[in-house]
Design a protein around this motif. Sequence first.
Motif, short mmCIF file in Angstrom:
data_model
loop_
_atom_site.label_atom_id
_atom_site.label_comp_id
_atom_site.label_asym_id
_atom_site.label_seq_id
_atom_site.Cartn_x
_atom_site.Cartn_y
_atom_site.Cartn_z
N PHE A 17 5.99 54.91 -107.94
CA PHE A 17 5.64 56.29 -108.27
C PHE A 17 4.51 56.69 -107.34
O PHE A 17 3.42 56.12 -107.38
CB PHE A 17 5.19 56.39 -109.72
CG PHE A 17 5.11 57.79 -110.24
CD1 PHE A 17 4.04 58.62 -109.93
CD2 PHE A 17 6.09 58.28 -111.08
CE1 PHE A 17 3.96 59.90 -110.42
CE2 PHE A 17 6.03 59.57 -111.58
CZ PHE A 17 4.96 60.37 -111.25
N VAL A 18 4.76 57.66 -106.48
CA VAL A 18 3.75 58.13 -105.53
C VAL A 18 3.38 59.57 -105.88
O VAL A 18 4.24 60.37 -106.27
CB VAL A 18 4.24 58.00 -104.06
CG1 VAL A 18 5.42 58.89 -103.78
CG2 VAL A 18 3.12 58.26 -103.08
N GLN A 19 2.11 59.86 -105.76
CA GLN A 19 1.60 61.20 -106.02
C GLN A 19 1.02 61.77 -104.72
O GLN A 19 0.33 61.05 -103.99
CB GLN A 19 0.50 61.16 -107.09
CG GLN A 19 -0.17 62.49 -107.30
CD GLN A 19 -1.22 62.42 -108.38
OE1 GLN A 19 -1.07 63.04 -109.39
NE2 GLN A 19 -2.29 61.67 -108.17
N ILE A 20 1.31 63.02 -104.47
CA ILE A 20 0.73 63.73 -103.34
C ILE A 20 -0.31 64.68 -103.92
O ILE A 20 0.04 65.59 -104.68
CB ILE A 20 1.79 64.50 -102.54
CG1 ILE A 20 2.92 63.56 -102.12
CG2 ILE A 20 1.16 65.20 -101.34
CD1 ILE A 20 4.17 64.28 -101.65
N TYR A 21 -1.56 64.43 -103.58
CA TYR A 21 -2.67 65.22 -104.14
C TYR A 21 -3.67 65.50 -103.03
O TYR A 21 -4.13 64.57 -102.36
CB TYR A 21 -3.32 64.46 -105.29
CG TYR A 21 -4.43 65.20 -105.97
CD1 TYR A 21 -4.17 66.31 -106.76
CD2 TYR A 21 -5.74 64.79 -105.84
CE1 TYR A 21 -5.18 67.00 -107.39
CE2 TYR A 21 -6.78 65.46 -106.47
CZ TYR A 21 -6.49 66.56 -107.24
OH TYR A 21 -7.50 67.25 -107.87
#
Length: 137
Positions: free
Chosen positions: A58-62
């Motif tokens: 699970f990757v988040q772009i923030y």
Amino acid sequence: TGSGKTYSMYGPPVEPGAKAVLRDSNETVGLIPRAIGEIFQQLSNNTNILSYSIYCSFVQIYNENLFDMLRDSSMAAPLAIREEKKEIYVQGLSEYNVKSVADTLQLLRVAEDNRAIRETHMNQFSSRSHSIFLVFV
């Protein structure tokens, strides 16, 4: 904000105004739990497949950075996108082996709890990021 993206992906929250809670057995579940269930069902029903492994990330772009939401809940270590031999990947992104729908949904719950959120006028739990849930079979 407020257009129904989370509702469509996960299904309705347990109570109005709460964050979405993933269920594994309900006719109102969203797209992601349905897809996870379908993957496991198709693999277990296919007699031509002798063995398989399933891994999730699970990757988040923030704020234009990538974070591993299963390993870095404090978002302390941004990850980098790399390309090697025409393969693009996120360097350092964790992968967890899952054996069931319940295992997979539990990982997704952990990742969702770690996502960056901020209350907005339209939504108390608005995400301030984009995310990608990866399933490798």
